[in-house]
Design an enzyme around this catalytic site. Structure first.
Site, PDB file in Angstrom:
ATOM      1  CG  MET A  74       5.244   3.307  -5.933  1.00  0.00           C
ATOM      2  SD  MET A  74       5.654   4.547  -7.166  1.00  0.00           S
ATOM      3  CE  MET A  74       4.271   5.634  -7.033  1.00  0.00           C
ATOM      4  CB  ALA A  90       3.121   7.164   1.550  1.00  0.00           C
ATOM      5  CD  GLU A 135      -7.333   0.782   6.708  1.00  0.00           C
ATOM      6  OE1 GLU A 135      -7.908  -0.186   6.171  1.00  0.00           O
ATOM      7  OE2 GLU A 135      -6.595   0.653   7.690  1.00  0.00           O
ATOM      8  CG  HIS A 157      -0.922   1.149  -0.025  1.00  0.00           C
ATOM      9  ND1 HIS A 157      -0.851   2.448   0.424  1.00  0.00           N
ATOM     10  CD2 HIS A 157      -0.497   1.181  -1.302  1.00  0.00           C
ATOM     11  CE1 HIS A 157      -0.394   3.225  -0.543  1.00  0.00           C
ATOM     12  NE2 HIS A 157      -0.172   2.480  -1.607  1.00  0.00           N
ATOM     13  CG  ASP A 160      -3.402   3.359  -9.327  1.00  0.00           C
ATOM     14  OD1 ASP A 160      -3.073   4.498  -9.673  1.00  0.00           O
ATOM     15  OD2 ASP A 160      -3.428   2.999  -8.136  1.00  0.00           O
ATOM     16  NE  ARG A 182       1.159  11.883  -7.135  1.00  0.00           N
ATOM     17  CZ  ARG A 182       1.506  10.763  -7.758  1.00  0.00           C
ATOM     18  NH1 ARG A 182       0.705   9.737  -7.758  1.00  0.00           N
ATOM     19  NH2 ARG A 182       2.657  10.687  -8.398  1.00  0.00           N
TER      20      ARG A 182
HETATM   21  P1  AMP Z   1       0.953   2.942  -4.993  1.00  0.00           P
HETATM   22  O1  AMP Z   1       1.716   2.854  -3.719  1.00  0.00           O
HETATM   23  O2  AMP Z   1       0.195   4.210  -5.166  1.00  0.00           O
HETATM   24  O3  AMP Z   1       1.771   2.542  -6.195  1.00  0.00           O
HETATM   25  O4  AMP Z   1      -0.178   1.828  -4.870  1.00  0.00           O
HETATM   26  C1  AMP Z   1       0.150   0.490  -4.617  1.00  0.00           C
HETATM   27  C2  AMP Z   1      -1.067  -0.358  -4.873  1.00  0.00           C
HETATM   28  O5  AMP Z   1      -2.123   0.058  -4.007  1.00  0.00           O
HETATM   29  C3  AMP Z   1      -1.579  -0.204  -6.308  1.00  0.00           C
HETATM   30  O6  AMP Z   1      -2.018  -1.463  -6.794  1.00  0.00           O
HETATM   31  C4  AMP Z   1      -2.726   0.755  -6.134  1.00  0.00           C
HETATM   32  O7  AMP Z   1      -3.729   0.626  -7.137  1.00  0.00           O
HETATM   33  C5  AMP Z   1      -3.262   0.322  -4.788  1.00  0.00           C
HETATM   34  N1  AMP Z   1      -4.059   1.401  -4.189  1.00  0.00           N
HETATM   35  C6  AMP Z   1      -3.696   2.705  -4.082  1.00  0.00           C
HETATM   36  N2  AMP Z   1      -4.715   3.410  -3.539  1.00  0.00           N
HETATM   37  C7  AMP Z   1      -5.719   2.528  -3.310  1.00  0.00           C
HETATM   38  C8  AMP Z   1      -7.047   2.645  -2.764  1.00  0.00           C
HETATM   39  N3  AMP Z   1      -7.531   3.812  -2.363  1.00  0.00           N
HETATM   40  N4  AMP Z   1      -7.792   1.539  -2.704  1.00  0.00           N
HETATM   41  C9  AMP Z   1      -7.319   0.339  -3.116  1.00  0.00           C
HETATM   42  N5  AMP Z   1      -6.082   0.161  -3.630  1.00  0.00           N
HETATM   43  C10 AMP Z   1      -5.300   1.241  -3.721  1.00  0.00           C
END
Ligand code: AMP
Length: 307
Positions: free
Chosen positions: A30, A32, A35, A37, A151, A188
């Site tokens: 999503m 933003a 590290e 991602h 997640d 976040r």
């Molecule tokens: P999001 O942008 O929050 O939807 O996250 C995109 C992907 O990155 C999802 O598969 C998340 O689980 C993963 N992700 C988010 N934060 C982390 C993190 N700290 N370490 C590893 N993967 C992450």
């Protein structure tokens, strides 16, 4: 790196790749980007021929309008970061490309969505996640899609829907990347004020306390959860939920006799954070410390593009 906004353009970009017998890795995000991602993108880069990163703040998975509006958006920075980490294609659609007028279908996974995040955020959260991930998988048709163990429930839900819908791709979960103080990286975190940020350490502190207790031989979920809750107290943070569950079914467990998932959510001011760790009852103290949140929590080994 090529940025595409239309589904048709994504398909026409990837079709020759597939025809040439090259492998495709998909990293849904999503935006933003941080590290966490980037670790997924780099992993995809080293295991797949072509790496697609999607960037889409999915309105359907936000149960609170204010949360959706506050969600950080910075596409040009994200594009530069994704490219530097090895992305070949950035898929950054507008909302009406994903949900055009008349859109009326949703994917709902039962059994693993009702607890934890599902209980806190309502049915629509995982319905939104399952629907958008199914759509992204069908659009990109990757060999493997990469997700973060951060997640953990989302990974369980996605594995379930991929199996149930016979989608022909692997799902790989990768370890949580953390800040030096143990806080899991999250888009976040940027929303926390200078006063709130140190209090976010409450989440990894709960996981570390639980891992230590398990390492010392404790098997009672009640005792483990009490220690985790207690570890949050000095930060003035109360968990929204704190649960010890089976990693695959997410059913609560009373006694630790195999791997267990310790999952929690907490609000720091207006910002809601989640974290988790896999606890292993057979570990020694030292091994428990190695699994504590200052270190990555191991994800489940799965198919990779090169496997
Ligand atoms: P999001 O942008 O929050 O939807 O996250 C995109 C992907 O990155 C999802 O598969 C998340 O689980 C993963 N992700 C988010 N934060 C982390 C993190 N700290 N370490 C590893 N993967 C992450």
């Amino acid at each position: 790196m090529r940025t595409v906004r239309a589904v048709a353009q994504l398909r026409s970009t990837l079709e020759p790749v597939r025809r040439a017998g090259l492998t495709i890795g998909l990293v849904p995000t999503m935006g933003a980007l941080h590290e966490g991602h980037l670790s997924l993108i780099r992993h995809a880069r080293s295991h797949c021929d072509v790496v697609v990163v999607s960037l889409f703040v999915n309105p359907a998975q936000f149960n609170e309008r204010a949360d959706l509006e506050r969600y950080p958006r910075r596409e040009s920075d994200d594009a530069a970061l994704a490219q530097a980490a090895g992305a070949d294609v950035l898929f950054a659609p507008a909302v009406d490309e994903i949900y055009p007028a008349g859109f009326a279908t949703s994917v709902e996974v039962f059994g693993v969505t009702e607890r934890l995040e599902g209980a806190s955020r309502g049915r629509e959260h995982f319905r939104g996640v399952a629907t958008v991930v199914t759509k992204l998988l069908c659009m990109a048709m990757p060999d493997v899609a990469f997700f973060g163990q951060k997640d953990a429930q989302q990974v369980v839900v996605i594995r379930r829907l991929v199996a149930d819908l016979n989608l022909p791709m692997g799902i790989e979960a990768l370890p949580t990347v953390r800040e030096p103080d143990g806080v899991a990286m999250s888009s976040r975190n940027a929303l926390l004020s200078a006063e709130e940020r140190p209090r976010a350490v409450a989440l990894p502190a709960a996981l570390t306390a639980a891992a230590r207790l398990v390492g010392a031989g404790e098997r009672s979920a009640q005792a483990i959860l009490a220690a985790a809750r207690e570890a949050m107290r000095p930060y003035g943070v109360e968990p929204e939920y704190l649960a010890l569950v089976a990693p695959d079914t997410l059913e609560p467990i009373d006694t630790l006799d195999g791997e267990a998932l310790l999952a929690l959510a907490a609000r720091i001011g207006e910002t809601r954070l989640i974290d988790n760790a896999i606890l292993h009852p057979v570990t020694t103290n030292a091994a428990a410390a190695a699994h504590a949140p200052s270190q990555p929590v191991p994800g489940k080994a799965m198919t990779t593009c090169s496997a």
